[in-house]
Design a protein around this motif. Structure first.
Motif, short mmCIF file in Angstrom:
data_model
loop_
_atom_site.label_atom_id
_atom_site.label_comp_id
_atom_site.label_asym_id
_atom_site.label_seq_id
_atom_site.Cartn_x
_atom_site.Cartn_y
_atom_site.Cartn_z
N GLY A 361 -43.70 35.29 -61.42
CA GLY A 361 -43.44 36.64 -60.94
C GLY A 361 -44.39 37.06 -59.84
O GLY A 361 -45.51 36.55 -59.71
N LEU A 362 -43.92 38.00 -59.04
CA LEU A 362 -44.73 38.64 -58.01
C LEU A 362 -44.75 40.13 -58.31
O LEU A 362 -43.70 40.78 -58.40
N THR A 363 -45.95 40.65 -58.50
CA THR A 363 -46.12 42.05 -58.89
C THR A 363 -46.90 42.81 -57.83
O THR A 363 -47.85 42.27 -57.25
N HIS A 364 -46.49 44.04 -57.61
CA HIS A 364 -47.19 44.92 -56.68
C HIS A 364 -47.63 46.17 -57.44
O HIS A 364 -46.81 46.82 -58.11
N LYS A 365 -48.91 46.50 -57.32
CA LYS A 365 -49.47 47.68 -57.99
C LYS A 365 -50.01 48.62 -56.92
O LYS A 365 -50.81 48.21 -56.07
N LEU A 366 -49.59 49.88 -56.99
CA LEU A 366 -49.96 50.83 -55.95
C LEU A 366 -50.33 52.17 -56.57
O LEU A 366 -49.56 52.74 -57.35
N ILE A 367 -51.51 52.66 -56.25
CA ILE A 367 -51.94 54.00 -56.66
C ILE A 367 -51.54 54.97 -55.56
O ILE A 367 -51.89 54.80 -54.38
N TYR A 373 -48.98 56.17 -60.31
CA TYR A 373 -49.19 54.73 -60.27
C TYR A 373 -47.83 54.05 -60.29
O TYR A 373 -46.99 54.31 -61.15
N LEU A 374 -47.59 53.16 -59.31
CA LEU A 374 -46.31 52.46 -59.18
C LEU A 374 -46.53 50.97 -59.43
O LEU A 374 -47.40 50.35 -58.83
N HIS A 375 -45.70 50.42 -60.32
CA HIS A 375 -45.81 49.00 -60.71
C HIS A 375 -44.44 48.36 -60.50
O HIS A 375 -43.47 48.72 -61.16
N THR A 376 -44.34 47.42 -59.56
CA THR A 376 -43.06 46.79 -59.21
C THR A 376 -43.18 45.27 -59.33
O THR A 376 -44.18 44.69 -58.90
N SER A 377 -42.15 44.64 -59.91
CA SER A 377 -42.19 43.18 -60.11
C SER A 377 -40.86 42.55 -59.78
O SER A 377 -39.79 43.14 -59.99
N PHE A 378 -40.94 41.34 -59.25
CA PHE A 378 -39.78 40.45 -59.09
C PHE A 378 -40.14 39.14 -59.79
O PHE A 378 -41.22 38.58 -59.56
N ALA A 379 -39.24 38.67 -60.65
CA ALA A 379 -39.59 37.51 -61.47
C ALA A 379 -38.36 36.65 -61.75
O ALA A 379 -37.21 37.11 -61.68
N GLY A 380 -38.64 35.40 -62.06
CA GLY A 380 -37.62 34.48 -62.55
C GLY A 380 -38.14 33.85 -63.83
O GLY A 380 -39.32 33.52 -63.95
N SER A 381 -37.28 33.70 -64.83
CA SER A 381 -37.71 33.13 -66.11
C SER A 381 -36.53 32.44 -66.77
O SER A 381 -35.37 32.72 -66.46
N GLY A 382 -36.84 31.54 -67.71
CA GLY A 382 -35.75 30.88 -68.42
C GLY A 382 -36.24 29.72 -69.25
O GLY A 382 -37.44 29.42 -69.31
N ASN A 383 -35.29 29.05 -69.91
CA ASN A 383 -35.63 27.85 -70.66
C ASN A 383 -34.47 26.87 -70.61
O ASN A 383 -33.32 27.23 -70.36
N GLN A 384 -34.81 25.61 -70.82
CA GLN A 384 -33.84 24.51 -70.77
C GLN A 384 -34.06 23.64 -72.00
O GLN A 384 -35.18 23.25 -72.32
N ILE A 385 -32.97 23.36 -72.70
CA ILE A 385 -33.02 22.52 -73.90
C ILE A 385 -32.00 21.41 -73.73
O ILE A 385 -30.81 21.67 -73.51
N SER A 386 -32.46 20.17 -73.84
CA SER A 386 -31.57 19.02 -73.78
C SER A 386 -31.91 18.09 -74.94
O SER A 386 -33.03 17.55 -75.00
N THR A 387 -30.99 17.94 -75.87
CA THR A 387 -31.22 17.08 -77.03
C THR A 387 -30.05 16.13 -77.20
O THR A 387 -28.89 16.50 -76.97
N ASN A 388 -30.36 14.92 -77.60
CA ASN A 388 -29.35 13.91 -77.89
C ASN A 388 -29.70 13.22 -79.21
O ASN A 388 -30.79 12.65 -79.34
#
Length: 782
Positions: A361-367, A373-388
């Protein structure tokens, strides 16, 4: 000054520096800000308590402070500022290897109060979030490394707290009888998937060991019910994880080697003289040294993780933060090729697992001004499961048995605005947009040797939107109100949920406070349940795509008694009513009891309900004079109704959980700089619920068959789990070395894992694991 005086002066200085070099001294520094607006508080007093001679300082124009030449040891530090509530840092460990960084947000008092009447808030007794009313606790990084049984894992540490149950074989967090699937994990204000290794392989919502390292964590908040309005998509609890900021003035490193692997971390300024900093931790493990102690059917286990935070403050444009966490896991096992040695079904199995999860994530904090107080974020998240999974047939040919490919990820944009209208009222309002993506392909052969049947197959995306607004209102000097609303929209089924939250706290006396709270909460189920496929003649249907969100009403009360400055008693009765729970019509089945099943494709309806009622007790003595203890007790009853409308025990209806943990530290060595500590934890709790098997039918069919008419009428044995740790910190002039031994499950308690048919006798048997995990490690900080 003559030559002899100069010589004497230089001699004194040399002796002083020599003494400091032998003893080793350190710096305590940090920043003090307003808890809401985040503006610095210049002129705040920072003093070390019970220290002779007295040591203290004041914060500068940017709220920063430094205490120099602090000897290694434990300290209590008081922060005070006119017009604000005092704040106490408890149990601060100062070592010679790394500087200590302490940051605090002070809460403004609603009106003038005599200094002698001000009761200090501490880093232990209350969460960092000022909107929290009850059922919340701040989890410190130092506790995760010190508490026995915590194993440096915040999820396992949470098992010491009232209302929480945990196991040895996984780190799932079961709160007040609710499934660990219902937990919300947040990092730096963004919802993430469970940050644990082997997540959703042992059980949904659980894993093996955390991917969070105590090297990068800041103090974080943990909620067990009736949470503030900013938290959504949770039915049981919230773990609000914060990453600390690296040291911007000095480069520091830590390296650890132990039975579960290697750990390396570093932090420091990105450029000399700048205020920007970096922090990262990398860990790699093979469990090779612990292989004799791991269940034989576990196979080969490997994992690694990386977490980081880069901090870029600017003069006028606020602060930019780049943060992230990632985990890679692998596990494999070969089948036994000799049929004569087959006793269990797992003896014929061969499998390989590849898993990953993470977030960046990329977060911006501004007073803005002095109140916003302003808190703004852009993020990517996830998970991957591969089973055999494969299974040997009688001809010793490997036949495919099941295949899971479950990839889910999302992109998030979030912004939160905190505004302080005055000392008596502040508001926090936020908006979050999530774009979810999924690629699912789950197949199973039934029976073995037939083509794999598709249970879920889809590649697509959908959106969810969250918004909230909450206010903290000081009605008078002793009473405060937390109120808000949370809105939750899920694009897959076009459902909108509006969820009110309310909390009330009354300080009836200087040492006594009471609280009550209510909240309506909702939770989106795992995507695979919505995408389940059924064959209807020649047509493929998805009967669950329009399932509604599961919901719960949380009601809670609290009585908090600060018996003295170091001893605290807390009592919390609660009631939770769950509804809209997906169930199978005319069946015992409810999704709230499902531990794990990637091949579930039954038709579900939102007719299920559940109740959790109980009371949690906490008696805690904070660390003082090297001694601490924590006693927690939870007595509760957890019931549910499935699709047949019959009230039954829930899977996690243990009825009781008792925890007793404590420890003692001694200063040792020539200068008293080194610290030897011993810690222990004893947990005694009821067992989870079981469904009895149909023994004769199972013998006849050669597979386990259950008597679902008696679902959850039986119970596992009560469990007594003892864990302890021993540590020895050696503080040298320029570095510190820490030897530690952790032993998890010293009594060898066995955990039930289900039933299976013994291939030699043809009789059903119970499966259980006795996992005793010792870990000897050495860490050096410099």
């Amino acid at each position: 000054m003559n030559r002899s005086q100069i010589f004497i002066l230089l001699s004194i200085l040399a002796i002083s520096f020599s003494s400091q070099a032998q003893q080793g001294v350190q710096v305590i520094k940090g920043k003090i800000v307003d808890a809401v607006s985040q503006i610095p508080l210049p002129g705040a007093s920072v003093t070390i308590q019970d220290n002779k001679p007295a040591l203290g300082t004041m914060t500068d124009a940017e709220g920063n402070f430094k205490l120099w030449n602090i000897k290694p040891g434990r300290y209590t530090i008081l922060v005070s500022f006119i017009g604000y509530e005092n704040f106490i840092f408890r149990e601060v460990m100062v070592g010679s290897g790394k500087e200590v960084i302490l940051n605090a947000g002070l809460k403004e008092l609603p009106e003038e109060i005599d200094e002698v009447k001000i009761i200090a808030r501490t880093s232990k007794e209350l969460p960092g979030n000022p909107m929290a009313t009850i059922s919340a606790r701040q989890l410190s990084v130092e506790e995760a490394s010190r508490y026995a049984g915590g194993y440096d894992d915040p999820a396992r540490l949470a098992g010491s707290f009232a209302g929480v149950a945990s196991e040895i074989g996984n780190n799932g967090i079961v709160i007040r009888g609710n499934s660990s699937r219902y937990m919300l994990w947040k990092m730096e204000g963004i919802e993430i998937s469970n940050p644990t290794h082997f997540a959703d392989v042992i059980a949904f919502g659980a894993g093996g060991i955390t991917a969070l390292s105590s090297q990068v964590l800041a103090n974080s908040d943990f909620f067990t019910g009736a949470f503030p309005a900013e938290y959504g998509n949770a039915l049981s609890g919230v773990f609000d994880v914060k990453l600390r900021t690296g040291n911007a003035e000095k480069r520091e490193t830590a390296f650890q080697i132990g039975g579960i692997g290697l750990d390396f971390s570093s932090e420091g300024p990105l450029r000399k003289g700048s205020k920007s900093s970096y922090l990262f931790n990398y860990r790699y493990s093979t469990f090779a040294l612990l292989k004799p102690l791991i269940p034989s059917d576990a196979g080969t286990i490997k994992y690694q993780d990386l977490s980081f935070k880069f901090n870029f403050p600017t003069q006028k444009a606020g602060t930019f933060v780049l943060w992230g966490i990632g985990a890679l896991d692998g596990q494999s096992r070969d089948a036994i090729n000799d049929p004569e040695k087959w006793e269990k079904e797992t003896d014929k199995e061969s499998f390989n697992l590849d898993l990953s999860n993470g977030a960046i994530g990329l977060t911006h904090k501004l007073i803005i001004g002095h109140q916003t107080y302003l808190h703004t974020s852009f993020a990517g998240s996830g998970n991957q499961i591969s089973t055999n999974y494969f299974e040997l047939d009688r001809q010793l040919d490997l036949q495919p048995r099941e295949r899971v490919n479950n990839n889910t990820w999302k992109y998030t944009a979030s912004t939160t605005l905190s505004h302080k209208f005055g000392a008596k009222h502040f508001n926090k309002t936020g908006f979050t947009y999530n774009q979810h993506f999924y690629k699912v392909n789950n197949r199973e052969a039934d029976p073995l040797g037939t083509p794999l049947k598709t249970f879920a197959l889809e590649n697509g995306n959908t959106a969810s939107i969250q918004a909230f607004s909450q206010s903290n209102i000081q009605l008078n000097r002793n009473t405060e109100l937390n109120t808000g609303i949370f809105a939750h929209y899920f694009g897959l089924n076009h459902e909108l949920s509006l969820e009110p939250r309310l909390g009330f706290k009354w300080a009836a006396a200087p040492k006594h406070s009471f609280g009550l709270a209510y909240g309506l909460n909702s939770r989106i189920e795992m995507i695979g349940f919505y995408l389940a496929r059924q064959q209807n003649g020649s047509e493929i249907i998805q009967p669950n795509k329009n399932l509604k969100m599961s919901k719960a009403h949380h009601f809670g009360l609290a009585w908090d008694w600060m018996i003295n400055t170091d001893l605290r008693l807390k009592v919390e009765p609660y009631f939770q009513y769950l509804y809209n729970i997906p169930v199978v019509p005319n069946s015992y089945f409810s999704l709230q009891n499902l531990e794990m099943d990637w091949f579930f494709n039954e038709t579900l309806v939102n007719d299920g309900t559940g109740t959790n009622i109980g009371v949690d007790f906490t008696l805690e003595r904070f660390l003082k004079d090297g001694f601490y203890y924590l006693f927690t007790a939870s007595v509760f009853d957890s019931k549910y109704k499935g699709g047949d409308g019959i009230k039954r025990n829930g899977l996690y209806n243990k009825h009781f959980i008792f925890n007793l943990l404590g420890g003692k530290e001694w200063k040792v060595g020539k200068w008293g700089n080194n610290i030897f500590g011993i810690n222990g934890r004893l947990t005694y709790m009821g067992g989870d619920r079981l469904t009895p098997i149909l023994e004769s039918e199972s013998i006849q069919s050669g597979e386990i068959l259950y008597d679902y008419q008696k679902a959850y009428t039986e119970k596992e044995k009560n469990a007594a789990v003892l864990s302890f740790s021993i540590s020895y910190r050696i503080n040298k002039p320029n570095h510190a070395g820490i030897w530690s031994l952790h032993l998890l499950n010293a009594l060898g308690n066995q955990e039930f894992r289900g039933y299976e048919i013994n291939n030699k006798t043809g009789l059903p048997e119970q499966k259980s694991d006795r996992i005793v995990v010792p870990n000897l490690s050495y860490k050096i900080e410099f």
